[in-house]
Design a protein around this motif. Structure first.
Motif, PDB file in Angstrom:
ATOM      1  N   MET A 124      22.068  15.846 -48.840  1.00 35.85           N
ATOM      2  CA  MET A 124      23.203  15.602 -49.741  1.00 35.85           C
ATOM      3  C   MET A 124      23.712  16.932 -50.297  1.00 35.85           C
ATOM      4  SD  MET A 124      25.140  13.286 -51.155  1.00 35.85           S
ATOM      5  CE  MET A 124      24.198  11.757 -50.983  1.00 35.85           C
ATOM      6  N   ILE A 125      25.009  17.164 -50.208  1.00 35.61           N
ATOM      7  CA  ILE A 125      25.605  18.402 -50.702  1.00 35.61           C
ATOM      8  C   ILE A 125      25.862  18.285 -52.200  1.00 35.61           C
ATOM      9  CG2 ILE A 125      27.617  19.910 -50.564  1.00 35.61           C
ATOM     10  CD1 ILE A 125      27.927  19.054 -47.666  1.00 35.61           C
ATOM     11  N   LEU A 161      24.270  29.701 -52.482  1.00 29.97           N
ATOM     12  CA  LEU A 161      24.918  29.737 -51.176  1.00 29.97           C
ATOM     13  C   LEU A 161      23.907  29.483 -50.061  1.00 29.97           C
ATOM     14  CD1 LEU A 161      27.382  32.759 -51.512  1.00 29.97           C
ATOM     15  CD2 LEU A 161      27.969  30.339 -51.392  1.00 29.97           C
ATOM     16  N   SER A 162      22.733  30.084 -50.200  1.00 36.20           N
ATOM     17  CA  SER A 162      21.683  29.865 -49.192  1.00 36.20           C
ATOM     18  C   SER A 162      21.262  28.405 -49.167  1.00 36.20           C
ATOM     19  CB  SER A 162      20.479  30.759 -49.485  1.00 36.20           C
ATOM     20  OG  SER A 162      20.821  32.129 -49.368  1.00 36.20           O
ATOM     21  N   ALA A 163      21.147  27.792 -50.347  1.00 38.80           N
ATOM     22  CA  ALA A 163      20.780  26.377 -50.407  1.00 38.80           C
ATOM     23  C   ALA A 163      21.863  25.507 -49.782  1.00 38.80           C
ATOM     24  CB  ALA A 163      20.542  25.968 -51.865  1.00 38.80           C
ATOM     25  N   LEU A 164      23.133  25.877 -50.008  1.00 39.17           N
ATOM     26  CA  LEU A 164      24.237  25.124 -49.418  1.00 39.17           C
ATOM     27  C   LEU A 164      24.220  25.235 -47.895  1.00 39.17           C
ATOM     28  CD1 LEU A 164      26.734  23.386 -49.977  1.00 39.17           C
ATOM     29  CD2 LEU A 164      28.059  25.503 -50.226  1.00 39.17           C
ATOM     30  N   GLU A 165      23.889  26.410 -47.404  1.00 37.91           N
ATOM     31  CA  GLU A 165      23.790  26.589 -45.954  1.00 37.91           C
ATOM     32  C   GLU A 165      22.654  25.742 -45.383  1.00 37.91           C
ATOM     33  OE1 GLU A 165      25.642  31.033 -45.165  1.00 37.91           O
ATOM     34  OE2 GLU A 165      23.537  30.892 -45.762  1.00 37.91           O
ATOM     35  N   GLN A 166      21.570  25.632 -46.116  1.00 39.77           N
ATOM     36  CA  GLN A 166      20.461  24.773 -45.668  1.00 39.77           C
ATOM     37  C   GLN A 166      20.870  23.304 -45.685  1.00 39.77           C
ATOM     38  OE1 GLN A 166      17.090  25.711 -48.120  1.00 39.77           O
ATOM     39  NE2 GLN A 166      16.850  27.783 -47.284  1.00 39.77           N
ATOM     40  N   GLU A 167      21.630  22.906 -46.718  1.00 41.91           N
ATOM     41  CA  GLU A 167      22.069  21.514 -46.805  1.00 41.91           C
ATOM     42  C   GLU A 167      23.009  21.139 -45.667  1.00 41.91           C
ATOM     43  OE1 GLU A 167      21.969  20.836 -51.683  1.00 41.91           O
ATOM     44  OE2 GLU A 167      23.829  21.433 -50.681  1.00 41.91           O
ATOM     45  N   GLY A 203      23.364  22.958 -42.760  1.00 41.13           N
ATOM     46  CA  GLY A 203      22.889  23.367 -41.436  1.00 41.13           C
ATOM     47  C   GLY A 203      23.802  24.358 -40.749  1.00 41.13           C
ATOM     48  N   HIS A 204      24.648  25.042 -41.531  1.00 42.51           N
ATOM     49  CA  HIS A 204      25.588  26.001 -40.955  1.00 42.51           C
ATOM     50  C   HIS A 204      25.604  27.276 -41.785  1.00 42.51           C
ATOM     51  CE1 HIS A 204      27.533  23.364 -37.988  1.00 42.51           C
ATOM     52  NE2 HIS A 204      27.398  22.403 -38.887  1.00 42.51           N
TER      53      HIS A 204
END
Length: 299
Positions: free
Chosen positions: A1-2, A37-43, A45-46
């Protein structure tokens, strides 16, 4: 979930171009922004951002997510507005940021209107030029910006903002008493191409209006003297050191005994003023009455 909070950070990074600037705008540390930002990229997958010595830019995947971010954040603003309306939240504080003349012309009179029509709304006023106030809206540092059209300003179709036109006013030519065109009923800008000019600093929206008007008249103005205070601009013109273009409302109440003020011949340069809020916030029960009061005063 974002998480929506991380989408807000992504948009701030896209708006400001560096992690450090985005962090300052959001009152976070650069490391906290980078972590989000790193967590968002993990959420997702990009990989969403690319870093370089000059700052950061969004990857194609980041641009796709940013386009959805505008929609999501606007919808969240609408949800907050509807919930506030449901709970009859017509009491609270709204922050309005405006350039100085706008405060005198529309913001202050709007406060008097609100005192009669929405006494539960407290308005805090902040002074800032439009190129600063619009980012403040996007960064949630202010609720409403009263701003001026300028080169590079977010357009009317920008998905991040809802704009409400307020008023438009011409710029008049301000000349020293001894100027050769002082007796002319109207002043062609092209006839001032050889003069020394007085005007606002680059970055001030009125600077763009002056420069663009002169460019359209076929020349680049020689801006020898710079001030964002129009009283100082008029004082310099009265000392005979140059000519200027000044918004008509800014001349009200000034001592003009040592200058002449003339309308510009042909299509006059114009300052177009609007109010802006985050998209989706325009119907919030605290914000809507303020927008209505601004529009009533300006109309």
């Amino acid at each position: 979930m974002i998480e929506a909070r991380r989408l807000h950070i992504l948009r701030a990074v896209a708006d400001h171009g560096t992690v450090t600037s985005a962090a300052a705008a959001l009152y976070l540390t650069p490391s906290a922004v980078s972590q989000q930002l790193s967590a968002l990229e993990q959420e997702t997958g990009h990989r969403l951002v690319e870093r370089s010595a000059r700052g950061v830019r969004l990857t194609p995947a980041g641009e796709i997510l940013l386009s959805h971010t505008h929609v999501v954040l606007a919808q969240l603003e609408r949800a907050e507005a509807e919930l506030a309306a449901y709970s009859s939240g017509a009491s609270g504080t709204v922050t309005v940021t405006s350039f100085a003349t706008g405060i005198g012309l529309v913001v202050a009179p709007a406060l008097a209107v609100l005192a009669d029509t929405a006494a539960g709304i407290r308005v805090r006023v902040r002074d800032a030029e439009g190129d600063a106030s619009l980012p403040m809206v996007l960064d949630r540092q202010t609720d409403i910006a009263v701003a001026v059209e300028y080169r590079g300003a977010p357009g009317a179709d920008d998905p991040r903002l809802t704009r409400v036109p307020l008023y438009a006013e011409p710029f008049d030519a301000v000349l020293p008493l001894a100027h050769p065109l002082a007796a002319a009923p109207r002043v062609p800008l092209s006839d001032l191409s050889g003069d020394t000019w007085i005007g606002p600093f680059p970055g001030n929206p009125c600077h763009d209006v002056v420069v663009l008007a002169c460019e359209h008249a076929g020349f680049q103005p020689t801006l020898e003297h710079l001030s964002d205070d129009f009283r100082a601009v008029v004082a310099l013109a009265s000392a005979g050191v140059g000519v200027a273009l000044v918004p008509r409302s800014a001349l009200r109440g000034m001592d003009l005994t040592d200058v002449v003020v003339r309308p510009v011949d042909g299509i006059a340069p114009t300052r177009r003023v609007f109010a802006a809020v985050r998209c989706g916030a325009e119907e919030h029960p605290l914000i809507r009455p303020v927008l209505d009061a601004l529009g009533k005063v300006a109309g």
